[in-house]
Write an enzyme that holds these catalytic residues in place. Structure first.
Site, PDB file in Angstrom:
ATOM      1  N   LYS A 183       0.826  -1.236   0.000  1.00 40.68           N
ATOM      2  CA  LYS A 183       0.000   0.000   0.000  1.00 40.68           C
ATOM      3  C   LYS A 183       0.847   1.267   0.000  1.00 40.68           C
ATOM      4  CE  LYS A 183      -3.945  -2.184   2.270  1.00 40.68           C
ATOM      5  NZ  LYS A 183      -3.267  -3.407   2.716  1.00 40.68           N
TER       6      LYS A 183
HETATM    7  O1  LIG Z   1      -9.185  -2.859   1.961  1.00 36.46           O
HETATM    8  C1  LIG Z   1      -8.329  -3.655   2.346  1.00 36.46           C
HETATM    9  C2  LIG Z   1      -7.072  -3.729   1.789  1.00 36.46           C
HETATM   10  C3  LIG Z   1      -6.185  -4.687   2.225  1.00 36.46           C
HETATM   11  N1  LIG Z   1      -6.523  -5.552   3.213  1.00 36.46           N
HETATM   12  C4  LIG Z   1      -5.524  -6.574   3.610  1.00 36.46           C
HETATM   13  O2  LIG Z   1      -6.061  -7.874   3.337  1.00 36.46           O
HETATM   14  C5  LIG Z   1      -5.758  -8.769   4.395  1.00 36.46           C
HETATM   15  C6  LIG Z   1      -7.018  -9.237   5.072  1.00 36.46           C
HETATM   16  O3  LIG Z   1      -6.741 -10.182   6.085  1.00 36.46           O
HETATM   17  P1  LIG Z   1      -7.875 -11.115   6.750  1.00 36.46           P
HETATM   18  O4  LIG Z   1      -7.140 -11.835   7.834  1.00 36.46           O
HETATM   19  O5  LIG Z   1      -8.391 -12.042   5.691  1.00 36.46           O
HETATM   20  O6  LIG Z   1      -8.917 -10.206   7.269  1.00 36.46           O
HETATM   21  C7  LIG Z   1      -4.802  -8.019   5.322  1.00 36.46           C
HETATM   22  O7  LIG Z   1      -3.492  -8.256   4.863  1.00 36.46           O
HETATM   23  C8  LIG Z   1      -5.150  -6.567   5.093  1.00 36.46           C
HETATM   24  O8  LIG Z   1      -4.069  -5.704   5.338  1.00 36.46           O
HETATM   25  C9  LIG Z   1      -7.770  -5.475   3.776  1.00 36.46           C
HETATM   26  O9  LIG Z   1      -8.125  -6.278   4.681  1.00 36.46           O
HETATM   27  N2  LIG Z   1      -8.637  -4.533   3.307  1.00 36.46           N
END
Ligand SMILES: O=c1ccn([C@@H]2O[C@H](COP(=O)(O)O)[C@@H](O)[C@H]2O)c(=O)[nH]1
Length: 308
Positions: A106
């Site tokens: 990001k």
């Molecule tokens: O809008 C967003 C952008 C990035 N993320 C990232 O995805 C994963 C989600 O992890 P989970 O454990 O499946 O919830 C994490 O790396 C976030 O930084 C997001 O969730 N939302």
């Protein structure tokens, strides 16, 4: 690798999902942690080594069923340089196993700094007469809310090296609407303007499946916005986080896909890597648990979306 490669891997495995590698030391089963702490001490070095071994075991268990992995840089940065070394090694291991690698970083900054990030994460760095690849991911996530000069260096590298990027449009977190849903005139929203900008930034780079090098992030937790974004961004591949641990469902993410189940990939991190914590077996079965969770996620999503 551009979105053509990702789309092809998704079609080959009939699986539009990505496994997030977001490891905290406490997510690593005790038998792996114990071995590493005995050898390297209960230190940042021991934790980094444990995380690397855990990642490798997860990837061994997933490589024939899941097309992509998404290591989130934060979980490696928190361990300092030892964590970053393990991130670089994790990416290398993932590529050797055939995964498409999305580095979730990001990033977004002024042009000269964006160029440095782009060299480090996607491209190459020149030192004297020699050129080196550092992280060498296939794809990165970017924050484009600083404008075009913060993403252009990445997109230039993507075009030159057949790589690609996902740029934040509507994020999955509960407070994402504080800025992203603000009215922007004529009934539009800030995230809507960002969606249009990304389509413009990617123009002229469409690949075999019609997607440009500039993809978009749209969270599973906001299905109404996801549906609008899909319609408004016909040339953009979507990364959809928020399935599982954040409450997004297969029903919600169905809106991310175009005809033939194309143009989107859904992420789950904790739902896959922490699956062993729900089996009550002390983590000895973490590979089987991750694999079963990944298969369940694939089958759940494919109830609504057929991949062709
Ligand atoms: O809008 C967003 C952008 C990035 N993320 C990232 O995805 C994963 C989600 O992890 P989970 O454990 O499946 O919830 C994490 O790396 C976030 O930084 C997001 O969730 N939302």
């Amino acid at each position: 690798m551009s979105f053509d490669h990702l789309q092809e891997a998704i079609i080959a495995m009939k699986n539009p999902t990505v496994a997030g590698l977001d490891p905290k030391p406490e997510y690593v089963p005790m038998h792996i942690r114990k071995e590493c702490y005995e050898k390297y001490g209960e230190t940042l070095e021991g934790a980094a080594e444990a995380i690397y071994r855990f990642n490798c075991g997860l990837m061994d268990a997933l490589c024939d069923i899941v097309p992509a992995v998404k290591p989130q840089s934060a979980y490696y940065e928190r361990l300092g340089w030892r964590g970053m070394e393990m991130l670089e090694r994790t990416i290398r291991y993932a590529k050797d196993k055939g995964f498409f690698v999305i580095a979730d970083i990001k990033r977004g900054d002024i042009g000269s700094t964006a160029e440095a990030y782009s060299d480090g994460w996607l491209g190459t760095t020149k030192v004297g007469e020699s050129t080196f690849s550092s992280f060498d991911a296939d794809c990165v996530t970017l924050n484009g809310y600083m404008g075009s000069d913060s993403v252009n260096p990445f997109l230039k590298t993507c075009k030159a090296l057949d790589k690609c990027a996902f740029i934040l449009v509507k994020t999955s977190n509960p407070s994402s609407g504080e800025l992203q849903n603000v009215a922007a005139g004529n009934g539009d929203t800030v995230y809507g303007l960002m969606a249009d900008l990304i389509e413009q930034w990617g123009a002229g780079t469409q690949g075999k499946y019609g997607y440009t090098v500039a993809g978009a992030v749209a969270g599973a937790t906001h299905p109404d916005e996801l549906k609008q974004i899909r319609a408004r961004m016909p040339h953009s591949f979507l990364l959809v986080p928020g399935y599982g641990a954040q409450g997004g469902t297969a029903e919600d993410v169905q809106y991310a896909f175009q005809d033939k189940g194309r143009g989107a990939i859904v992420n789950s991190s904790r739902g896959i890597i922490c699956a062993w914590q729900k089996t009550g077996k002390d983590g000895m079965d973490y590979q089987e648990a991750a694999r079963n969770a990944a298969i369940a996620m694939r089958d759940d999503i494919c109830r609504f979306t057929t991949i062709e």
